[in-house]
Design a protein around this motif. Structure first.
Motif, PDB file in Angstrom:
ATOM      1  N   ASN A  21      57.471  17.907  46.773  1.00  0.00           N
ATOM      2  CA  ASN A  21      57.696  17.121  45.616  1.00  0.00           C
ATOM      3  C   ASN A  21      57.526  18.117  44.445  1.00  0.00           C
ATOM      4  OD1 ASN A  21      58.580  14.460  46.919  1.00  0.00           O
ATOM      5  ND2 ASN A  21      56.546  14.054  47.228  1.00  0.00           N
ATOM      6  N   GLY A  22      57.088  19.192  44.930  1.00  0.00           N
ATOM      7  CA  GLY A  22      56.606  20.111  43.681  1.00  0.00           C
ATOM      8  C   GLY A  22      55.193  20.163  43.257  1.00  0.00           C
ATOM      9  N   GLU A  23      54.295  19.416  44.028  1.00  0.00           N
ATOM     10  CA  GLU A  23      52.987  19.085  43.629  1.00  0.00           C
ATOM     11  C   GLU A  23      52.113  20.158  44.633  1.00  0.00           C
ATOM     12  OE1 GLU A  23      52.946  15.154  44.980  1.00  0.00           O
ATOM     13  OE2 GLU A  23      53.687  14.455  42.793  1.00  0.00           O
ATOM     14  N   SER A  24      50.997  20.284  43.936  1.00  0.00           N
ATOM     15  CA  SER A  24      50.047  21.474  44.446  1.00  0.00           C
ATOM     16  C   SER A  24      48.557  20.884  44.201  1.00  0.00           C
ATOM     17  CB  SER A  24      50.334  22.587  44.164  1.00  0.00           C
ATOM     18  OG  SER A  24      49.731  23.048  42.745  1.00  0.00           O
ATOM     19  N   GLU A  25      47.636  21.381  45.048  1.00  0.00           N
ATOM     20  CA  GLU A  25      46.049  21.239  44.714  1.00  0.00           C
ATOM     21  C   GLU A  25      45.860  21.921  43.560  1.00  0.00           C
ATOM     22  OE1 GLU A  25      44.142  18.958  46.072  1.00  0.00           O
ATOM     23  OE2 GLU A  25      45.985  18.208  47.280  1.00  0.00           O
ATOM     24  N   TRP A  26      44.760  21.931  43.012  1.00  0.00           N
ATOM     25  CA  TRP A  26      44.142  22.922  41.857  1.00  0.00           C
ATOM     26  C   TRP A  26      44.007  24.212  42.496  1.00  0.00           C
ATOM     27  CZ3 TRP A  26      44.720  21.754  36.946  1.00  0.00           C
ATOM     28  CH2 TRP A  26      44.546  20.210  36.481  1.00  0.00           C
ATOM     29  N   VAL A  27      44.291  25.268  41.781  1.00  0.00           N
ATOM     30  CA  VAL A  27      44.086  26.731  42.223  1.00  0.00           C
ATOM     31  C   VAL A  27      43.071  27.380  41.146  1.00  0.00           C
ATOM     32  CG1 VAL A  27      45.136  28.968  42.570  1.00  0.00           C
ATOM     33  CG2 VAL A  27      46.554  26.876  43.011  1.00  0.00           C
ATOM     34  N   ASP A  28      41.976  27.645  41.453  1.00  0.00           N
ATOM     35  CA  ASP A  28      41.103  28.220  40.744  1.00  0.00           C
ATOM     36  C   ASP A  28      41.255  29.609  40.159  1.00  0.00           C
ATOM     37  OD1 ASP A  28      38.071  26.648  42.493  1.00  0.00           O
ATOM     38  OD2 ASP A  28      39.313  26.088  40.844  1.00  0.00           O
ATOM     39  N   VAL A  29      41.094  30.052  39.068  1.00  0.00           N
ATOM     40  CA  VAL A  29      41.395  31.196  38.676  1.00  0.00           C
ATOM     41  C   VAL A  29      40.734  32.396  39.232  1.00  0.00           C
ATOM     42  CG1 VAL A  29      42.577  30.351  36.238  1.00  0.00           C
ATOM     43  CG2 VAL A  29      40.063  31.125  36.497  1.00  0.00           C
ATOM     44  N   ASN A  30      39.620  31.967  39.949  1.00  0.00           N
ATOM     45  CA  ASN A  30      38.904  33.121  40.335  1.00  0.00           C
ATOM     46  C   ASN A  30      39.597  33.585  41.729  1.00  0.00           C
ATOM     47  OD1 ASN A  30      38.098  30.865  42.272  1.00  0.00           O
ATOM     48  ND2 ASN A  30      36.166  30.822  41.646  1.00  0.00           N
ATOM     49  N   ARG A  31      40.530  33.053  42.217  1.00  0.00           N
ATOM     50  CA  ARG A  31      41.230  33.409  43.430  1.00  0.00           C
ATOM     51  C   ARG A  31      42.487  34.354  43.060  1.00  0.00           C
ATOM     52  NH1 ARG A  31      43.440  28.226  46.490  1.00  0.00           N
ATOM     53  NH2 ARG A  31      44.137  29.883  47.827  1.00  0.00           N
ATOM     54  N   PHE A  32      42.416  34.749  41.696  1.00  0.00           N
ATOM     55  CA  PHE A  32      43.289  35.660  41.194  1.00  0.00           C
ATOM     56  C   PHE A  32      42.808  37.140  41.284  1.00  0.00           C
ATOM     57  CE2 PHE A  32      45.098  32.507  37.875  1.00  0.00           C
ATOM     58  CZ  PHE A  32      45.689  31.701  38.983  1.00  0.00           C
ATOM     59  N   THR A  33      42.742  37.333  42.877  1.00  0.00           N
ATOM     60  CA  THR A  33      42.104  38.673  43.296  1.00  0.00           C
ATOM     61  C   THR A  33      42.981  39.384  44.123  1.00  0.00           C
ATOM     62  OG1 THR A  33      40.570  37.506  44.727  1.00  0.00           O
ATOM     63  CG2 THR A  33      39.688  38.156  42.609  1.00  0.00           C
TER      64      THR A  33
END
Length: 235
Positions: A21-33
């Motif tokens: 359905n195009g829905e996701s859980e929250w993605v923390d920006v600290n995972r942008f590594t």
């Protein structure tokens, strides 16, 4: 031959892993590594802004409540974006109406880059289907702004869309009220924000000041009346 480099949209979708359905859980920006280093936001959110490939496909939500400051803490996808692209074309008669007008914020109209007049969509979110349809447009949906004022308003509206916090008119020294209608929280309308209509702000602020002055004056003139009676008379 090396593998094709992934776009930022592809990287985020891989990280967020939205459902059917195009829905996701929250993605923390600290995972942008590591592999996802390219998603780091820095001073902006270019890969998720309006009209970006990701925004055209998905409804994007951001959360700024996890840490101090106004930075984005986490991002999620909340379904597919089925809305039609906003048509920014302005009907010819509306352009003609404003072509000789002065900027409603700065009071000028010049020929230099920063002083030339642009016809501004008052609603900076540009998500109103009626205004997107040139046949549904009204003169009051627009206002004349100098390029400098319009550029500043565009950035202010962009920030409001990210935070849902409207611009405080008291940022301009001498303005007596923050909004001419509503409060700082965006609740589905730009009406009430100085940036949306500075003319309405000035007019309604003056009217409100007269009402306040009249109210206070009546209380002083009739201060000998009982408070209950005075409260009923002075509204």
């Amino acid at each position: 031959m090396g593998s094709k480099k992934q776009t930022k949209m592809e990287l985020f979708i891989e990280l967020a892993h939205p459902n059917k359905n195009g829905e996701s859980e929250w993605v923390d920006v600290n995972r942008f590594t590591g592999k996802y280093e390219a998603l780091k936001l820095g001073n902006g959110f270019s890969w998720g802004r309006k009209h970006s490939p990701l925004e055209r496909k998905y409804i994007i939500e951001v959360d700024r409540s996890q840490t101090k400051g106004n930075g984005i803490d986490r991002i999620r996808l909340n379904g597919f974006n089925g809305s039609k692209p906003f048509n920014q074309h302005i009907r010819a008669d509306i352009r003609d109406y404003y072509k000789n007008a002065n900027c409603v914020m700065l009071g000028l109209r010049g020929t230099s880059v920063n002083t030339r007049i642009e016809i501004d969509h008052k609603d900076g979110r540009k998500d109103n289907d009626r205004i997107s349809d040139i046949n549904g447009q009204k003169i009051t949906d627009f206002q004349p702004l100098s390029k400098a004022a319009n550029d500043a308003k565009r950035q202010i509206c962009k920030e409001c869309k990210l935070t849902n916090k409207r611009w405080d008119a008291k940022n301009l020294l001498g303005n007596p009220f923050s909004f001419y209608e509503g409060d700082e929280d965006y609740k589905g309308t730009c009406v009430g924000c100085y940036q949306y209509d500075p003319v309405a702000y000035r007019y309604l602020s003056a009217k409100r000041l007269i009402e306040i002055t009249s109210h206070d004056l009546m209380r002083k003139l009739y201060s000998d009346l009982p408070n209950d009676l005075l409260d009923g008379l002075v509204k």
